[in-house]
Design a protein around this motif. Structure first.
Motif, PDB file in Angstrom:
ATOM      1  N   LEU A 192      55.705 157.290 -15.487  1.00  0.00           N
ATOM      2  CA  LEU A 192      56.513 158.409 -15.026  1.00  0.00           C
ATOM      3  C   LEU A 192      57.841 157.879 -14.501  1.00  0.00           C
ATOM      4  O   LEU A 192      57.876 157.094 -13.554  1.00  0.00           O
ATOM      5  N   LEU A 193      58.916 158.285 -15.136  1.00  0.00           N
ATOM      6  CA  LEU A 193      60.252 157.886 -14.719  1.00  0.00           C
ATOM      7  C   LEU A 193      60.865 159.059 -13.972  1.00  0.00           C
ATOM      8  O   LEU A 193      61.083 160.129 -14.558  1.00  0.00           O
ATOM      9  N   VAL A 194      61.116 158.882 -12.689  1.00  0.00           N
ATOM     10  CA  VAL A 194      61.729 159.914 -11.865  1.00  0.00           C
ATOM     11  C   VAL A 194      63.225 159.632 -11.847  1.00  0.00           C
ATOM     12  O   VAL A 194      63.656 158.564 -11.405  1.00  0.00           O
ATOM     13  N   ILE A 195      64.015 160.599 -12.317  1.00  0.00           N
ATOM     14  CA  ILE A 195      65.458 160.393 -12.490  1.00  0.00           C
ATOM     15  C   ILE A 195      66.226 161.273 -11.519  1.00  0.00           C
ATOM     16  O   ILE A 195      65.939 162.466 -11.371  1.00  0.00           O
ATOM     17  N   SER A 196      67.202 160.660 -10.848  1.00  0.00           N
ATOM     18  CA  SER A 196      68.064 161.369  -9.908  1.00  0.00           C
ATOM     19  C   SER A 196      69.452 160.741  -9.943  1.00  0.00           C
ATOM     20  O   SER A 196      69.649 159.688 -10.542  1.00  0.00           O
ATOM     21  N   ASP A 197      70.399 161.395  -9.278  1.00  0.00           N
ATOM     22  CA  ASP A 197      71.727 160.808  -9.134  1.00  0.00           C
ATOM     23  C   ASP A 197      71.658 159.620  -8.175  1.00  0.00           C
ATOM     24  O   ASP A 197      70.820 159.575  -7.273  1.00  0.00           O
ATOM     25  N   ILE A 198      72.556 158.704  -8.350  1.00  0.00           N
ATOM     26  CA  ILE A 198      72.651 157.519  -7.501  1.00  0.00           C
ATOM     27  C   ILE A 198      72.948 157.924  -6.051  1.00  0.00           C
ATOM     28  O   ILE A 198      73.611 158.932  -5.807  1.00  0.00           O
ATOM     29  N   THR A 199      72.452 157.137  -5.116  1.00  0.00           N
ATOM     30  CA  THR A 199      72.775 157.306  -3.702  1.00  0.00           C
ATOM     31  C   THR A 199      73.535 156.071  -3.233  1.00  0.00           C
ATOM     32  O   THR A 199      73.553 155.038  -3.922  1.00  0.00           O
ATOM     33  N   ASP A 200      74.126 156.152  -2.064  1.00  0.00           N
ATOM     34  CA  ASP A 200      74.831 154.992  -1.508  1.00  0.00           C
ATOM     35  C   ASP A 200      73.912 153.774  -1.432  1.00  0.00           C
ATOM     36  O   ASP A 200      74.321 152.666  -1.749  1.00  0.00           O
ATOM     37  N   ALA A 201      72.673 153.991  -1.021  1.00  0.00           N
ATOM     38  CA  ALA A 201      71.731 152.884  -0.853  1.00  0.00           C
ATOM     39  C   ALA A 201      71.368 152.224  -2.185  1.00  0.00           C
ATOM     40  O   ALA A 201      70.957 151.055  -2.211  1.00  0.00           O
ATOM     41  N   ASP A 202      71.530 152.956  -3.315  1.00  0.00           N
ATOM     42  CA  ASP A 202      71.181 152.421  -4.633  1.00  0.00           C
ATOM     43  C   ASP A 202      72.226 151.475  -5.213  1.00  0.00           C
ATOM     44  O   ASP A 202      71.925 150.708  -6.129  1.00  0.00           O
ATOM     45  N   VAL A 203      73.458 151.549  -4.736  1.00  0.00           N
ATOM     46  CA  VAL A 203      74.572 150.855  -5.390  1.00  0.00           C
ATOM     47  C   VAL A 203      74.310 149.359  -5.567  1.00  0.00           C
ATOM     48  O   VAL A 203      74.436 148.837  -6.692  1.00  0.00           O
ATOM     49  N   PRO A 204      73.935 148.593  -4.533  1.00  0.00           N
ATOM     50  CA  PRO A 204      73.708 147.158  -4.759  1.00  0.00           C
ATOM     51  C   PRO A 204      72.610 146.876  -5.782  1.00  0.00           C
ATOM     52  O   PRO A 204      72.747 145.966  -6.615  1.00  0.00           O
ATOM     53  N   ALA A 205      71.539 147.654  -5.759  1.00  0.00           N
ATOM     54  CA  ALA A 205      70.444 147.433  -6.709  1.00  0.00           C
ATOM     55  C   ALA A 205      70.860 147.782  -8.135  1.00  0.00           C
ATOM     56  O   ALA A 205      70.439 147.103  -9.087  1.00  0.00           O
ATOM     57  N   ILE A 206      71.675 148.804  -8.295  1.00  0.00           N
ATOM     58  CA  ILE A 206      72.147 149.170  -9.632  1.00  0.00           C
ATOM     59  C   ILE A 206      73.066 148.088 -10.175  1.00  0.00           C
ATOM     60  O   ILE A 206      72.955 147.687 -11.342  1.00  0.00           O
ATOM     61  N   ILE A 207      73.964 147.586  -9.355  1.00  0.00           N
ATOM     62  CA  ILE A 207      74.836 146.489  -9.801  1.00  0.00           C
ATOM     63  C   ILE A 207      73.996 145.280 -10.191  1.00  0.00           C
ATOM     64  O   ILE A 207      74.230 144.652 -11.229  1.00  0.00           O
ATOM     65  N   ALA A 208      72.992 144.954  -9.403  1.00  0.00           N
ATOM     66  CA  ALA A 208      72.111 143.826  -9.728  1.00  0.00           C
ATOM     67  C   ALA A 208      71.376 144.069 -11.050  1.00  0.00           C
ATOM     68  O   ALA A 208      71.218 143.140 -11.858  1.00  0.00           O
ATOM     69  N   LEU A 209      70.935 145.302 -11.275  1.00  0.00           N
ATOM     70  CA  LEU A 209      70.276 145.636 -12.535  1.00  0.00           C
ATOM     71  C   LEU A 209      71.232 145.433 -13.698  1.00  0.00           C
ATOM     72  O   LEU A 209      70.869 144.825 -14.717  1.00  0.00           O
ATOM     73  N   TRP A 210      72.455 145.947 -13.573  1.00  0.00           N
ATOM     74  CA  TRP A 210      73.435 145.790 -14.648  1.00  0.00           C
ATOM     75  C   TRP A 210      73.722 144.324 -14.927  1.00  0.00           C
ATOM     76  O   TRP A 210      73.863 143.916 -16.070  1.00  0.00           O
ATOM     77  N   GLN A 211      73.805 143.527 -13.874  1.00  0.00           N
ATOM     78  CA  GLN A 211      74.026 142.090 -14.063  1.00  0.00           C
ATOM     79  C   GLN A 211      72.827 141.451 -14.749  1.00  0.00           C
ATOM     80  O   GLN A 211      72.985 140.652 -15.671  1.00  0.00           O
ATOM     81  N   ARG A 212      71.633 141.816 -14.322  1.00  0.00           N
ATOM     82  CA  ARG A 212      70.417 141.259 -14.919  1.00  0.00           C
ATOM     83  C   ARG A 212      70.326 141.616 -16.399  1.00  0.00           C
ATOM     84  O   ARG A 212      69.805 140.846 -17.200  1.00  0.00           O
ATOM     85  N   CYS A 213      70.820 142.789 -16.758  1.00  0.00           N
ATOM     86  CA  CYS A 213      70.786 143.239 -18.146  1.00  0.00           C
ATOM     87  C   CYS A 213      71.978 142.749 -18.967  1.00  0.00           C
ATOM     88  O   CYS A 213      72.081 143.062 -20.151  1.00  0.00           O
ATOM     89  N   GLY A 214      72.892 142.004 -18.350  1.00  0.00           N
ATOM     90  CA  GLY A 214      74.042 141.464 -19.068  1.00  0.00           C
ATOM     91  C   GLY A 214      75.106 142.490 -19.403  1.00  0.00           C
ATOM     92  O   GLY A 214      75.862 142.314 -20.358  1.00  0.00           O
TER      93      GLY A 214
END
Length: 151
Positions: free
Chosen positions: A6-28
């Motif tokens: 189950l993938l729960v999808i929502s808009d990004i929050t302030d607290a998500d920003v560092p983790a999203i950047i890390a994900l993007w970096q991990r994914c190249g």
């Protein structure tokens, strides 16, 4: 292949920003000439764009930046955590991006994939995306020279 969690999808929050950047970096997905934090801030500044975050069991597993120019929709930074690949999360986050655009009356979604990224091109073809016969031009409006590798 694992069944899709189950993938729960929502808009990004302030607290998500560092983790999203890390994900993007991990994914190249990041490049030295694009600041992902600035890209996220720009997407969040108005009503015509957002970053969608997909969570599995509360942990960030996928994302997509989606927006529109009033005529066409665009997606960027589509990502699935490598530990969660093979579970149709990419398909799910793209479906959410398409739904986000449909809800705003946008009829066509565009995306760009680097020419040498054949694996990602194949992914989009499985989602019924077609290659368009177009040439993309770019120009840095802040005076920077062309992006490395551009003509």
């Amino acid at each position: 292949m694992d069944t899709a969690p189950l993938l729960v999808i929502s808009d990004i929050t302030d607290a998500d920003v560092p983790a999203i950047i890390a994900l993007w970096q991990r994914c190249g997905l990041t490049r030295p000439w694009n600041d992902p934090a600035a890209d996220i801030a720009l997407a969040r500044r108005g009503d015509n764009a957002t970053v969608l975050v997909g969570r599995v069991g509360g942990a960030i597993a996928a994302s997509a930046m989606v927006g529109h120019d009033g005529h066409r929709g665009w997606v960027y930074y589509v990502s699935v955590d490598p530990d969660h690949r093979g579970r149709d999360l990419g398909r799910a986050i793209m479906a959410a991006a398409e739904d986000w655009l449909r809800a705003r009356g946008i009829a066509k979604l565009m995306l760009m994939v680097r020419g040498d990224n054949t694996k990602v091109q194949a992914f989009y073809q499985t989602l019924d995306y077609a290659v368009q016969d177009s040439v993309v031009f770019s120009k840095w409006l802040d005076g920077r020279p062309p992006t490395p590798g551009m003509k």
